[in-house]
Design a protein around this motif. Structure first.
Motif, PDB file in Angstrom:
ATOM      1  N   LYS A 197       0.837  -1.212   0.000  1.00 46.14           N
ATOM      2  CA  LYS A 197       0.000   0.000   0.000  1.00 46.14           C
ATOM      3  C   LYS A 197       0.870   1.260   0.000  1.00 46.14           C
ATOM      4  O   LYS A 197       0.389   2.347  -0.241  1.00 46.14           O
ATOM      5  CB  LYS A 197      -0.957  -0.006   1.199  1.00 46.14           C
ATOM      6  CG  LYS A 197      -2.089  -1.008   1.057  1.00 46.14           C
ATOM      7  CD  LYS A 197      -3.201  -0.761   2.065  1.00 46.14           C
ATOM      8  CE  LYS A 197      -2.844  -1.196   3.457  1.00 46.14           C
ATOM      9  NZ  LYS A 197      -2.756  -2.664   3.593  1.00 46.14           N
TER      10      LYS A 197
ATOM     11  N   LEU B 243       0.540   1.463  -3.726  1.00 46.40           N
ATOM     12  CA  LEU B 243      -0.797   1.354  -4.315  1.00 46.40           C
ATOM     13  C   LEU B 243      -1.817   2.261  -3.652  1.00 46.40           C
ATOM     14  O   LEU B 243      -2.887   2.489  -4.202  1.00 46.40           O
ATOM     15  CB  LEU B 243      -1.289  -0.095  -4.221  1.00 46.40           C
ATOM     16  CG  LEU B 243      -0.436  -1.151  -4.919  1.00 46.40           C
ATOM     17  CD1 LEU B 243      -1.031  -2.539  -4.690  1.00 46.40           C
ATOM     18  CD2 LEU B 243      -0.329  -0.865  -6.408  1.00 46.40           C
TER      19      LEU B 243
ATOM     20  N   HIS C  47      -2.036   4.732  -8.505  1.00 50.55           N
ATOM     21  CA  HIS C  47      -0.872   4.158  -7.841  1.00 50.55           C
ATOM     22  C   HIS C  47       0.415   4.537  -8.568  1.00 50.55           C
ATOM     23  O   HIS C  47       0.395   5.135  -9.644  1.00 50.55           O
ATOM     24  CB  HIS C  47      -1.003   2.638  -7.711  1.00 50.55           C
ATOM     25  CG  HIS C  47      -1.127   1.919  -9.025  1.00 50.55           C
ATOM     26  ND1 HIS C  47      -0.078   1.810  -9.917  1.00 50.55           N
ATOM     27  CD2 HIS C  47      -2.164   1.264  -9.586  1.00 50.55           C
ATOM     28  CE1 HIS C  47      -0.458   1.129 -10.970  1.00 50.55           C
ATOM     29  NE2 HIS C  47      -1.724   0.780 -10.807  1.00 50.55           N
TER      30      HIS C  47
END
Length: 216
Positions: free
Chosen positions: A31, A34, A48
């Motif tokens: 993450k 992303l 992203h």
């Protein structure tokens, strides 16, 4: 909430008599590149980073507690070394890890094999066709130990994956061979497959499998 929990722990350790705290391992994840992919309010809106994901990429403009923890340690505890280890999907053999896709798929495949059910893919077309990678828990552990005892790794960020890539389709073929279930190719309407619904109520069945095969 996450930064408060970490700060409470670190403050307690730092204030302890003759505290010898020198090093903290921060474990983050994809993450970092992303964004908060599990936030339903941002579905379809996230942008992203462009692959390949490198450790020196700028932060994304979305809330991310990974960054909060990094900033907390860097600013409030500057004397403590704190490398950051960014993993992909972690897999490993652990009987205590409930958030583990390896164990989840193994249970699912075992139930399908036991009942003669089709081993249907629970993902979507994108993951079926596109590349993904994973992080073996043992590789991640080795990297964290290395960073803890290596001066050149102090306060650096490190990606950690196995280095190989696969598609959902190729993974599914391997699982079918390992668990002796028939290969079922992904189809467009499979995105409506209720995987949770299919597994619901299988507790007694699983107990039966555990007893029959003397599992732990």
């Amino acid at each position: 909430m996450n930064s408060t929990m970490l700060a409470n722990v670190l403050n307690a350790l730092k204030s302890a008599t003759l505290s010898r705290l020198k090093h903290i391992t921060l474990q983050t994840g994809t993450k970092q590149y992303l964004g908060p992919i599990l936030d339903p309010s941002l579905e379809g809106k996230l942008v992203h980073q462009v692959p390949p994901f490198k450790e020196d990429l700028d932060r994304l403009p979305y809330p991310n507690f990974y960054c909060t923890l990094e900033d907390l340690v860097a600013s409030d505890f500057p004397s403590i070394t704190h490398p950051v280890h960014c993993w992909s999907i972690i897999i490993g053999a652990s009987s205590r890890s409930v958030d583990n896709i390896l164990l989840t798929l193994s249970v699912y495949a075992t139930i399908c094999q036991y009942q003669g059910l089709p081993f249907r893919y629970p993902g979507n077309k994108y993951t079926w066709e596109h590349f993904c990678d994973m992080s073996d828990a043992r590789v991640l552990a080795e990297q964290q130990i290395w960073a803890a005892v290596t001066d050149g790794a102090k306060n650096q960020a490190f990606n950690c994956t196995n280095g190989d890539v696969f598609t959902g389709k190729s993974l599914w073929k391997v699982l079918c061979e390992v668990f002796d279930v028939g290969f079922v190719a992904y189809e467009e309407n499979d995105e409506k497959f209720d995987w949770l619904g299919m597994m619901k109520g299988k507790g007694k069945l699983w107990d039966e499998i555990v007893e029959k095969y003397e599992l732990l």
